[in-house]
Design an enzyme around this catalytic site. Structure first.
Site, PDB file in Angstrom:
ATOM      1  CG  LEU A  46      36.908  70.626 -28.682  1.00  0.00           C
ATOM      2  CD1 LEU A  46      36.739  69.428 -27.751  1.00  0.00           C
ATOM      3  CD2 LEU A  46      35.749  71.552 -28.561  1.00  0.00           C
ATOM      4  CG  ASP A  47      38.274  77.496 -27.889  1.00  0.00           C
ATOM      5  OD1 ASP A  47      39.098  77.651 -28.802  1.00  0.00           O
ATOM      6  OD2 ASP A  47      37.132  77.968 -27.901  1.00  0.00           O
ATOM      7  CG  HIS A  48      43.505  75.616 -22.338  1.00  0.00           C
ATOM      8  ND1 HIS A  48      43.288  76.260 -21.148  1.00  0.00           N
ATOM      9  CD2 HIS A  48      44.497  74.729 -22.114  1.00  0.00           C
ATOM     10  CE1 HIS A  48      44.117  75.776 -20.245  1.00  0.00           C
ATOM     11  NE2 HIS A  48      44.864  74.849 -20.803  1.00  0.00           N
ATOM     12  CG  ASP A  49      37.960  78.055 -22.399  1.00  0.00           C
ATOM     13  OD1 ASP A  49      38.059  77.716 -23.597  1.00  0.00           O
ATOM     14  OD2 ASP A  49      37.569  79.184 -22.059  1.00  0.00           O
ATOM     15  CB  SER A  50      35.893  73.756 -25.308  1.00  0.00           C
ATOM     16  OG  SER A  50      35.511  75.103 -25.453  1.00  0.00           O
TER      17      SER A  50
END
Length: 184
Positions: A46-50
């Site tokens: 999962l992306d850092h900003d998700s």
């Protein structure tokens, strides 16, 4: 062992921050900050900003089954988008959109009411003159930043992205930073 973890916003999907160890940058929060059992690793990313559901396991075969696109494991997201999703945009997502790395598989998508979620820190910027909406979007592949790129391709930039399910494992009941062992 299979663990369901609610990954908070701005946390890396790894146990160490290699970039924070160089150049005097402060280390970012990682999975090591949450008391997860030893020997487990993320099955996917999962992306850092998700935010939301991240599965971790100590079983390489299970990790492969969860992440390999050939297995078409459905991943469901609640996506806050900027703009108003009309039927044409939703239909484009349902057909699959063409991205720089090729066409996506068709997605299941529907408009939903704003879900009851935990507050995000920092909060999503509110703009009084720009409408936003929520979608529930399910994909069966997992390209880099795929959901964000898909919504942008139809003119609905993503503001907040929360994964709520992978296959039959759901986020249900986990607060950010909490985890539970899943029965297998």
């Amino acid at each position: 062992m299979l663990i369901a973890f609610n990954k908070p916003f701005n946390v890396l999907c790894q146990f160490t921050d290699r970039s924070g160890l160089q150049g005097g940058m402060p280390a970012r929060r990682t999975l090591a900050d949450f008391g997860l059992p030893a020997g487990v690793y993320p099955a996917g990313r999962l992306d850092h900003d998700s935010e939301g559901l991240l599965l971790l396991t100590d079983d390489g075969r299970l990790a492969h089954r969860l992440t390999d696109p050939r297995h078409k494991q459905p991943k469901t997201y609640w996506v806050q988008v900027e703009g108003t999703p009309d039927e044409a945009r939703l239909a484009a997502l349902r057909r699959g959109v063409v991205l720089k790395d090729g066409p996506t598989r068709p997605a299941r998508v529907r408009s939903i009411a704003a879900p009851a979620l935990w507050p995000r820190d920092p909060p999503v910027r509110f703009r009084k003159t720009v409408p936003d909406a929520w979608l529930e979007l399910t994909i069966t592949e997992g390209r880099n930043r795929q959901v964000r790129r898909m919504t942008a391709a139809v003119g609905l930039p993503t503001l907040r992205l929360v994964r709520v399910a992978v296959g039959d494992v759901a986020l249900a009941g986990l607060a950010p930073g909490q985890w539970r062992l899943e029965a297998r």
